[in-house]
Design a protein around this motif. Structure first.
Motif, PDB file in Angstrom:
ATOM      1  N   HIS B  50       0.760  -1.068   0.547  1.00 34.00           N
ATOM      2  CA  HIS B  50      -0.017   0.016  -0.006  1.00 34.00           C
ATOM      3  C   HIS B  50       1.108   1.268  -0.007  1.00 34.00           C
ATOM      4  O   HIS B  50       1.921   1.677   0.234  1.00 34.00           O
ATOM      5  N   ASP B  51       0.429   2.240  -0.174  1.00 31.57           N
ATOM      6  CA  ASP B  51       1.148   3.937  -0.169  1.00 31.57           C
ATOM      7  C   ASP B  51       0.922   4.288   0.938  1.00 31.57           C
ATOM      8  O   ASP B  51      -0.104   4.301   1.849  1.00 31.57           O
ATOM      9  N   ILE B  62       4.858   6.725  -0.560  1.00 27.69           N
ATOM     10  CA  ILE B  62       4.873   6.253  -2.155  1.00 27.69           C
ATOM     11  C   ILE B  62       4.841   4.467  -1.328  1.00 27.69           C
ATOM     12  O   ILE B  62       4.360   4.409  -0.084  1.00 27.69           O
ATOM     13  N   THR B  63       4.574   3.325  -1.268  1.00 20.13           N
ATOM     14  CA  THR B  63       4.265   2.457  -1.223  1.00 20.13           C
ATOM     15  C   THR B  63       5.605   1.723  -0.593  1.00 20.13           C
ATOM     16  O   THR B  63       7.124   1.897  -1.472  1.00 20.13           O
TER      17      THR B  63
END
Ligand code: FAD
Lengths: 121, 413
Positions: B50-51, B62-63
């Motif tokens: 996930h981010d 970001i992830t």
């Protein structure tokens, strides 16, 4: 209209009080920074989310590569994006940032890889 | 047994280890070695697809895998050595590591050691939920690993116990992959995960969150058939008549993380009963000289950016210790006062500015974080919201510190 919302831009998660009419956001109170404004505006008028998932890789060192939409898509289209990703597979090698699907469902966002996957023979 | 020597050895190749070994190398330590038991660097970030990572140090969200790759690239740029598929089995106070890999066992003698082993999850055994032992009970991190790395779906109808961040993230992931998440039950009167995860992972999908609620029984033989939920009162006793059966084929636990400090104990490192992590000073040095600790093995972090910052500082200290053989002492004690669950570091040298990390005891609106030294207020700052889920970070300049004595930290009105 008036309501309490949580700003989800960063982990601080400010509980803000916002005021808006049919067309625009009028006021945001109790936010720790300026970033809350654009987020709350979008939350009220056009809520969007980045979708992250993973898709199978053929010939890779691991069976899945993680992916994301490179910009947020409308919240109510998240499931459509997931459904369309269910048909996708990629070939190893894969690099971070590689486009896996361009302009998914015409929503203006590309699906990009978020992990580097080496090829194995 | 074959023995090699290094200046700085770092145990664990997650974001903490990556940042520590790179900064030790960049700070002048010649021979550094990062040791990771997994077949990949990046630690838990590899499965956190996930981010929401990087907002503090990179200024963008970001992830997890992308965040890891940035720091793997930095490690390679700095030409810091690492080995994979290698497990550290033992650590002595003299900083001798025993490691095991496919090539066999060997010893590594280090000038300084950085502990960066991360956390593991609390399990059903640790909770003692009564009932039979059917299949279908998982911890959230295991579900995350199965779904995100191995392409294995764990169930179709899920109840989640505990509202930790991993559980919330996986509630969304399971839903988007087609499972029905019946509810999240949380024994506390408030969610233990971050507010943004409650919004984006539960509210977005209409998943109910029941507070002051727990699972009192697991049903099913062979496979989980359901659970009994019950409300708890102020003293955690079950409210009579509040029990109800919820059908499900999977129970997922998200009930907290435990710092993985078995090696630290072997080396004689003193641990805090509150955090489960080492007691460190502002160099991130533990009670054993030359052994440093950072990241989730030191205290549980919800934001990876702070792990990176902490680990970079620990890596610099380790390089300095390896070169000089000692670090300035830390005579000033730091104590948690009213409203504070813990504060790190536990003692400071007073030489440099210090970035303190603390957690509040309970969620509250409009508070002040107050630093006092020998009675005097040396720093006071306002917080709109405090919550145990949210680590508070406060930087104090060196000229604010007393020469000796004590600093106390409070969260008050
Ligand atoms: C599910 C989940 C979701 C999260 N979401 C977010 C988020 O959205 N945003 C955010 O900023 N942060 C998030 N975090 C927090 C952040 O990811 C963690 O705080 C961070 O990854 C901790 O890093 P670490 O290096 O200390 O530990 P880890 O990443 O756990 O790394 C420890 C490493 O040490 C290795 N190791 C352990 N023992 C040994 C040994 N004896 N020998 C050799 N190697 C060993 C392990 O294999 C592992 O690779 C999340 C965390 C989790 C678990």
């Amino acid at each position: 209209m008036k309501g309490e919302l949580i700003c989800a831009v960063c982990p601080v998660g400010c509980h803000v009080t916002a005021e808006w009419n049919e067309t625009d956001l009028l006021d945001v109170q109790q936010a720790a920074c300026k970033l809350a404004w654009p987020y709350i505006r979008s939350e009220i008028f056009d809520p969007r989310r980045v979708v992250t998932s993973s898709v199978p890789v053929v010939g890779g060192e691991i069976p899945l590569v993680s992916v994301k939409t490179d910009s947020p898509v409308p919240k109510d289209r998240m499931r459509d994006v997931m459904q369309s990703l269910a048909q996708v597979t990629v070939q190893a090698p894969v690099n971070v940032g590689d486009v896996v699907v361009s302009n998914i469902l015409g929503l203006g966002a590309n699906i990009r890889a978020t992990k580097r996957i080496k090829k194995v023979s | 047994m074959h023995t090699t020597e290094v200046d700085v050895a770092v145990i664990g190749g997650g974001p903490a280890g990556l940042a520590a070994v790179t900064s030790a190398k960049n700070a002048g330590a010649e021979r550094v070695l990062l040791i990771e038991r997994d077949e990949r660097l990046g630690g838990i970030l590899n499965q956190c697809i996930h981010d929401g990572f990087g907002t503090k140090v990179l200024g963008e969200s970001i992830t997890g895998p992308e965040y890891a790759q940035i720091y793997i690239d930095k490690l390679q740029e700095a030409k810091a050595d690492f080995c994979l598929n290698t497990m550290v089995l033992d650590l002595t106070p003299e900083k001798v590591l025993t490691v095991c890999s496919a090539e066999g066992m060997r010893r590594i003698k280090a000038g300084a050691v950085v502990l960066a082993m991360g956390c593991r999850e609390r399990t059903r055994g640790a909770l003692g939920i009564p009932g039979p032992r059917p299949a279908g009970v998982y911890t959230a991190g295991v579900v995350q690993n199965y779904m995100n790395l191995r392409n294995i779906m764990v169930g179709r109808q899920v109840v989640i116990l505990g509202s930790g961040d991993i559980g919330l993230i996986m509630a969304r992931r399971l839903t988007l992959e087609g499972a029905k998440v019946e509810c999240v039950a949380e024994i506390l009167p408030y969610p233990s995960g971050l507010a943004r995860n409650v919004v984006q992972c539960l509210e977005d999908f209409g998943i109910p969150l029941y507070l002051s609620t727990t699972v009192t029984r697991i049903h099913g033989t062979g496979r989980v058939k359901g659970v009994t939920l019950a409300q708890v009162g102020p003293k955690w006793g079950v409210k009579s008549g509040s029990q109800r059966f919820v059908e499900c084929d999977t129970l997922m636990l998200s009930v907290g993380l435990i710092p993985e400090n078995e090696l630290s104990k072997k080396a004689g490192v003193a641990l805090s009963p509150v955090t489960g992590g080492a007691i460190v000073d502002d160099w991130f040095q533990t009670s054993v000289p030359g052994i440093f600790s950072c990241g989730n093995v030191l205290h549980v972090h919800d934001v990876v950016d702070y792990v990176t910052l902490e680990a970079e500082a620990a890596g610099r200290s380790a390089a300095r210790y390896a070169a000089a053989g000692s670090l300035p002492s830390s005579p000033i004690k730091v104590k948690p006062g009213q409203g504070v669950r813990y504060v790190l570091p536990y003692q400071i040298s007073g030489e440099d500015a210090v970035e303190f990390s603390l957690r509040a005891l309970a969620p509250e609106k409009d508070r002040h974080v107050v630093f006092r030294s020998n009675g005097q207020v040396i720093r006071k700052m306002r917080e709109l919201m405090v919550a145990p889920a949210q680590m508070i970070r406060v930087k104090l300049r060196a000229d604010r510190f007393p020469k000796e004595g004590e600093i106390t930290v409070e969260v008050t009105e």
